[in-house]
Design an enzyme around this catalytic site. Sequence first.
Site, PDB file in Angstrom:
ATOM      1  N   SER A 144     -53.513  12.579  51.005  1.00 18.99           N
ATOM      2  CA  SER A 144     -54.445  11.828  51.850  1.00 18.99           C
ATOM      3  C   SER A 144     -55.264  12.806  52.665  1.00 18.99           C
ATOM      4  O   SER A 144     -54.787  13.894  53.035  1.00 18.99           O
ATOM      5  CB  SER A 144     -53.680  10.894  52.794  1.00 18.99           C
ATOM      6  OG  SER A 144     -54.541  10.327  53.769  1.00 18.99           O
ATOM      7  N   TYR A 157     -47.998   9.881  60.366  1.00 22.00           N
ATOM      8  CA  TYR A 157     -48.308   9.734  58.938  1.00 22.00           C
ATOM      9  C   TYR A 157     -49.035  10.975  58.419  1.00 22.00           C
ATOM     10  O   TYR A 157     -48.693  11.519  57.359  1.00 22.00           O
ATOM     11  CB  TYR A 157     -49.174   8.492  58.736  1.00 22.00           C
ATOM     12  CG  TYR A 157     -49.746   8.342  57.351  1.00 22.00           C
ATOM     13  CD1 TYR A 157     -48.977   7.869  56.296  1.00 22.00           C
ATOM     14  CD2 TYR A 157     -51.083   8.671  57.100  1.00 22.00           C
ATOM     15  CE1 TYR A 157     -49.509   7.719  55.024  1.00 22.00           C
ATOM     16  CE2 TYR A 157     -51.627   8.527  55.835  1.00 22.00           C
ATOM     17  CZ  TYR A 157     -50.829   8.056  54.799  1.00 22.00           C
ATOM     18  OH  TYR A 157     -51.377   7.920  53.540  1.00 22.00           O
TER      19      TYR A 157
END
Length: 251
Positions: A144, A157
């Site tokens: 990501s 995250y």
Amino acid sequence: MKDAFGAPQSLLILGGTSEIALATARRLIARRTHTVWLAGRPSPALERDAEHLRELGADVRTVAFDALDCASHEAVLGKVFAEGDLDMVLLAFGVLGDQARDEREPLAAARIAQTNYTGAVSAGLVCARSLQTQGHGSLVVLSSVAGERARRSNFIYGSSKAGLDAFAQGLGDALYGTGVQVMVVRPGFVRTKMTAGLDAVPLSTTPEAVAAAIEVGLRRRSETVWVPGALRVVMSALRHVPRAVFRRLPI
């Protein structure tokens, strides 16, 4: 084996209910993929997704897999590879979490790290060894852009994805020249069930767009894929913004 365009005949998805992974499977089945393994926690959703792929003409099997149960990975994934060579493994499991809650609940934060990083390291190494033993194949890792630089809004995250990204890059270097390709995919904000309710951001994308980028990356034997591609330039700039300035940006 893959065809001349990099399309795999067989595919193992770790995180069998991932919308990005399923979009990728549909796209590859339409090309040449005919055997798909969906690995995930047993659930009606996993079985429904398997049936949908069967309707597209693929031979689809499910396997019980828990990213957090690292002690089981060798046995579970070993049985899958024992059924025959796999051309591609797509490591697609992960959890987003809730930043505000997870800051208050360290155990919840630790679970995110254990799923997104520790579980991925374990499963990734097991699959990499099996791919190397058979002498060919691709390991595609869903990372990501959140891992490029920690942001106040999602640093728990993001830090887990930063670890995963660094691991996958190092693994790719370790496997260079063995016949095994490691491809790191860095999507931006993807509109999925996992992000439902969150405000979309500029350069948002879709599971189908990520799937298309993965297919192109396989064909080109890319090591890193950004989705959308413009994020490469954006993140290159943000990576060098002074920290005092960066923390004030509305991102």
